[in-house]
Scaffold this motif. Structure first.
Motif, PDB file in Angstrom:
ATOM      1  N   ALA A  19      20.481  56.442 -11.006  1.00 16.21           N
ATOM      2  CA  ALA A  19      20.183  56.680 -12.420  1.00 16.21           C
ATOM      3  C   ALA A  19      21.325  56.205 -13.299  1.00 16.21           C
ATOM      4  O   ALA A  19      21.114  55.616 -14.373  1.00 16.21           O
ATOM      5  N   VAL A  20      22.557  56.447 -12.865  1.00 13.23           N
ATOM      6  CA  VAL A  20      23.723  56.008 -13.647  1.00 13.23           C
ATOM      7  C   VAL A  20      23.779  54.486 -13.695  1.00 13.23           C
ATOM      8  O   VAL A  20      24.038  53.882 -14.744  1.00 13.23           O
ATOM      9  N   VAL A  43      29.831  54.396 -17.357  1.00  8.22           N
ATOM     10  CA  VAL A  43      29.378  54.342 -15.968  1.00  8.22           C
ATOM     11  C   VAL A  43      30.484  54.784 -15.020  1.00  8.22           C
ATOM     12  O   VAL A  43      30.264  55.558 -14.076  1.00  8.22           O
ATOM     13  N   ILE A  44      31.708  54.307 -15.274  1.00  6.19           N
ATOM     14  CA  ILE A  44      32.835  54.680 -14.410  1.00  6.19           C
ATOM     15  C   ILE A  44      33.067  56.190 -14.453  1.00  6.19           C
ATOM     16  O   ILE A  44      33.256  56.844 -13.412  1.00  6.19           O
ATOM     17  N   LEU A  45      33.060  56.761 -15.660  1.00  2.92           N
ATOM     18  CA  LEU A  45      33.285  58.205 -15.795  1.00  2.92           C
ATOM     19  C   LEU A  45      32.175  59.000 -15.114  1.00  2.92           C
ATOM     20  O   LEU A  45      32.439  60.018 -14.456  1.00  2.92           O
ATOM     21  N   PHE A  46      30.923  58.541 -15.271  1.00  2.98           N
ATOM     22  CA  PHE A  46      29.817  59.238 -14.624  1.00  2.98           C
ATOM     23  C   PHE A  46      29.972  59.215 -13.102  1.00  2.98           C
ATOM     24  O   PHE A  46      29.752  60.224 -12.416  1.00  2.98           O
ATOM     25  N   LEU A  74      13.890  42.305 -22.179  1.00  2.00           N
ATOM     26  CA  LEU A  74      13.026  43.460 -22.392  1.00  2.00           C
ATOM     27  C   LEU A  74      12.386  43.924 -21.082  1.00  2.00           C
ATOM     28  O   LEU A  74      12.221  45.131 -20.844  1.00  2.00           O
ATOM     29  N   SER A  75      12.026  42.973 -20.221  1.00  2.00           N
ATOM     30  CA  SER A  75      11.443  43.338 -18.925  1.00  2.00           C
ATOM     31  C   SER A  75      12.457  44.116 -18.083  1.00  2.00           C
ATOM     32  O   SER A  75      12.123  45.124 -17.439  1.00  2.00           O
ATOM     33  N   ILE A  76      13.698  43.609 -18.083  1.00  2.00           N
ATOM     34  CA  ILE A  76      14.751  44.320 -17.334  1.00  2.00           C
ATOM     35  C   ILE A  76      14.963  45.713 -17.908  1.00  2.00           C
ATOM     36  O   ILE A  76      15.155  46.689 -17.165  1.00  2.00           O
ATOM     37  N   ILE A  96      22.733  49.280 -16.710  1.00  2.00           N
ATOM     38  CA  ILE A  96      21.942  48.053 -16.876  1.00  2.00           C
ATOM     39  C   ILE A  96      21.315  48.009 -18.266  1.00  2.00           C
ATOM     40  O   ILE A  96      21.286  46.958 -18.923  1.00  2.00           O
ATOM     41  N   MET A  97      20.797  49.156 -18.733  1.00  2.38           N
ATOM     42  CA  MET A  97      20.234  49.223 -20.087  1.00  2.38           C
ATOM     43  C   MET A  97      21.281  48.835 -21.130  1.00  2.38           C
ATOM     44  O   MET A  97      21.013  48.059 -22.052  1.00  2.38           O
TER      45      MET A  97
END
Length: 770
Positions: free
Chosen positions: A623-624, A658-661, A604-606, A629-630
């Motif tokens: 940001a991506v 993430v890869i596509l972004f 939760l902290s992460i 990470i979320m």
């Protein structure tokens, strides 16, 4: 009967593969389809006239009470014979009228679909299946009206007709559902057993209004009549088949069929009488101002449909008898006049009655057929039209109230209709033949034989009305619960008041024909009132709605994804807040919750740190990465709570995202241009409010007593009933089946659109047009 209905659809499908066979000399063979169906239904005349109705039932959606139930009684038999009989002549007529047309096979396909849909409509005993076929007639008529799709006027007329009749279809569905909820059944015969319950129910008025809306739009009643004159842009076979004999009478059929269930009340009878009266007088009057043969016939058709609705509204034995006979009368003479109009247009290349004259010299047989139709239209003996008009006056004279008014309006209407018949059926053939028509060739056999046959039948049935009395008319009355033993159709009833009214009608019609000559000045005069016409008003309403829609779209669909998300989120916040505020008590037993573990605290902290990084990051890439990470944190939570399959799914999705972004953002500027602080504050408030409400909602759900009835059911029956060992998969299949079907339909429609664009072949000039 189901096979007979599907025959038209099957033939249309076959034309997709063998359409070339009907484009040449073999096109006349397509006539065998409606001819075979006509012979099939004609076999039941003896059974139906002996009061033996035929029924078939096929299970469709029994859980909803929707089945393919078909009933062949007097009313449906008459329509089946008209659909297939006139359809046979129209198919044959088309082989000559559209000879050599590159889309002749397509035209036959549309006609076949329409024929099958009309048969299904008139045979359906279940009102929901009737609605399905009702809509199929609207769709197929849309393609037929817009057959000349390179003409903007044809396309507009097709859209107008589809819009008006499509709205009527929705009203029919709503009315059928209301009737089904009241009576507990969708079968019309079973509704009749619950007639008292329906008439006394608080929703009876609503159901009646919905049925009226469906019938009035389909049968072109005022103020929805204007789509029918516009539909005259269609080829003449379409006008003959759809707009004189079959489709436009679907609304009349519906009123006829439901009168035993819903009729007999003041609301039902008064509404139909008023609407029918207004329609028949208004449209007959408008026929005086037309010079195009199809336009004249269109308005006289609307007037005739108004007469039928008016007679049903009177609700007496005499009026129903008159309506039954007039359906046959109108189908015979109006189909004949339309076919003659097509023959004249095909050969002389004109339909303007101010220009046409003397065509009897080059089209003698067509002129004879036109004369027969005009005589029947005017109700002159010994045609069956004389019998029909006598019965109309019998119906008005047997009313208890407003006898003089009703009879006078009926006389005026019939006089005006007679005039329209003379102008369209006689004027083009009498007088001197202009030089420009001296070289007009005689039409081929299939252009003059169908109208001559129909015109002759109008006199055969007039001289020998017993031919239709026992075989068609009496069974129609039986089908709506009326006694028919005393029905005796005669050409001569002696010197009676009805005879005097008929003579007055005939004489007035002839006098009006000689006094009033069609001219374009009359069109200019009536055009002055266009701004108060129903068509103009509805077009303005449509324009206003389009402007409002554009404004609404520009405000809420402005192209910015952040605005879409904000709007949806705000709506959900308001909805959830309103729901939660309705709760009088809110208690959560925190002692029942498990204690947080060190692993959960770390994750939760992460998560919180990742969210902060996303919100305040100035780099798109950062940001991506924080978003990824979320996602991985959530994967770990799934693992901790024994859901490895969800964890793997989440892991795969986040990795790919993430890869596509990264690939997309590679060519964008490195740093973000942050929005102004006001927008960020707004978004922050929305996010916190939404998150807070979701948290409260989740806590409240956890506080509710656990009910394991559904989970126990799936655990016990997943393998036994669904043959699936994985309960989750079974749940997904059961709940997502309908959703997946809709998604597949959307993809299929999109694929068809893409395929159409790929197959599009533009001319070199069109490619560079802006």
């Amino acid at each position: 009967m189901l096979i007979a209905i599907l025959t038209g659809f099957a033939f249309a499908v076959l034309l997709l593969f063998g359409g070339k066979l009907v484009k040449g000399k073999l096109s006349i063979l397509s006539t065998l389809i409606p001819l075979g169906l006509f012979i099939y239904f004609a076999r039941f005349i003896g059974d139906v006239s002996s009061h033996n109705f035929i029924q078939e039932n096929f299970s469709w959606i029994p859980s909803l009470g929707v089945n393919l139930s078909f009933k062949l009684d007097g009313l449906s038999l008459l329509f089946c014979l008209m659909i297939t009989g006139i359809g046979t002549l129209v198919f044959a007529y088309t082989s000559a009228y559209l000879k050599g047309h590159k889309y002749l096979d397509r035209f036959y396909g549309y006609l076949s679909v329409f024929m099958g849909a009309m048969l299904g409509l008139v045979l359906s005993e279940n009102i929901i299946s009737l609605f399905v076929f009702w809509e199929l007639t609207s769709i197929s008529s849309f393609f037929l009206i817009g057959f000349n799709n390179d003409n903007p006027a044809s396309r507009k007329s097709a859209l107008t007709a589809l819009g008006i009749t499509g709205i009527g279809g929705l009203l029919l569905l709503a009315g059928g559902i209301v009737l089904g909820n009241i009576s507990g059944t969708y079968n019309i015969s079973e509704m009749l057993a619950n007639r008292d319950l329906i008439l006394g129910h608080e929703y009876y008025i609503l159901a009646a209004c919905l049925i009226f809306g469906a019938a009035f739009t389909k049968s072109a009643q005022f103020p929805f009549h204007f789509w029918l004159p516009g539909a005259m842009k269609a080829p003449t076979p379409v006008s003959t088949y759809l707009h004189s004999a079959t489709m436009v009478k679907a609304g009349v059929y519906l009123l006829f069929r439901l009168s035993p269930v819903m009729g007999g009340t003041d609301f039902w009878n008064t509404t139909l009488t008023i609407v029918g009266l207004v329609t028949m007088v208004y449209s007959a009057f408008h026929a005086l101002f037309r010079t195009d043969m199809k336009g004249i016939l269109a308005y006289s058709t609307i007037s005739a449909l108004g007469i039928l609705v008016f007679l049903i509204g009177l609700g007496t034995h005499e009026s129903f008898l008159a309506a039954a006979v007039f359906i046959i009368v109108h189908a015979l003479y109006k189909a004949t006049l339309f076919l003659i109009t097509g023959a004249v247009d095909h050969q002389a290349k004109s339909r303007d009655v101010t220009q046409l004259s003397g065509l009897r010299k080059v089209m003698p047989i067509v002129a004879i057929a036109a004369l027969l139709a005009a005589i029947s239209n005017a109700g002159i003996p010994p045609s069956v039209g004389f019998v029909g008009k006598d019965l109309i006056y019998e119906g008005t004279l047997h009313m208890e109230n407003s006898v003089v008014l009703l009879t006078a309006l009926a006389i005026i209407t019939n006089v005006l209709i007679s005039y329209a018949g003379y102008v369209a059926g006689i004027k083009p053939f009498v007088g001197k033949l202009p030089k420009r028509y001296e070289n007009v060739k005689k039409p081929p056999f299939w252009l003059w034989f169908p109208p001559l046959l129909l015109g002759t039948l109008g006199f055969v049935f007039g001289i020998f009305p017993v031919l239709i009395q026992n075989t068609l008319i009496k069974p129609i009355l039986w089908s709506i619960g009326l006694e028919a033993s005393e029905v005796h159709l005669k050409l001569w009833h002696g010197f009676t008041p009805v005879l005097g009214l008929s003579a007055l009608t005939i004489g007035s019609g002839i006098l009006l024909y000689f006094l009033l000559k069609p001219s374009h000045k009359l069109i200019s005069f009536i055009a002055k009132f266009d701004k108060v016409s129903p068509k103009y008003i509805m077009e303005k309403m449509t324009w206003a709605f389009a402007r409002f829609s554009a404004f609404w779209t520009n405000v809420f669909q402005n192209g910015y994804l952040r605005n879409y998300v904000s709007t949806i989120t705000l709506f959900l916040i308001i909805l959830m807040a309103f729901t939660l505020l309705q709760e009088t008590t809110y208690r959560v037993d925190y002692s029942s919750f498990a204690k947080l573990t060190v692993y959960e605290i770390v994750i939760l902290s992460i998560l919180i740190l990742a969210i902060g990084l996303i919100v305040f990051a100035k780099s798109r890439l950062a940001a991506v990465v924080a978003t990824g990470i979320m996602g991985y944190c959530i994967c770990l939570l799934f693992v901790f709570y024994s859901a490895p399959d969800l964890a793997m799914t989440q892991f795969a999705i986040d990795t790919l995202t993430v890869i596509l972004f990264v690939l997309v953002l590679y060519r964008l500027p490195k740093y973000l241009k942050l929005s102004d602080y006001k927008m960020r504050i707004r978004d922050g408030i929305l996010s916190l409010a939404f998150g807070g409400l979701i948290t409260i909602l989740a806590l409240e759900v956890l506080a509710q007593p656990v009910n394991s009835e559904v989970s126990d059911f799936y655990a016990k029956n997943a393998y036994l009933l669904a043959h699936g060992k994985n309960v989750v998969n079974v749940i997904l299949v059961d709940f997502r089946g309908a959703d997946t079907m809709v998604e597949i339909s959307v993809l299929a429609i999109s694929a068809i659109g893409v395929f159409g664009l790929l197959k599009l072949r533009l001319k070199s000039v069109e490619r560079y047009q802006k």
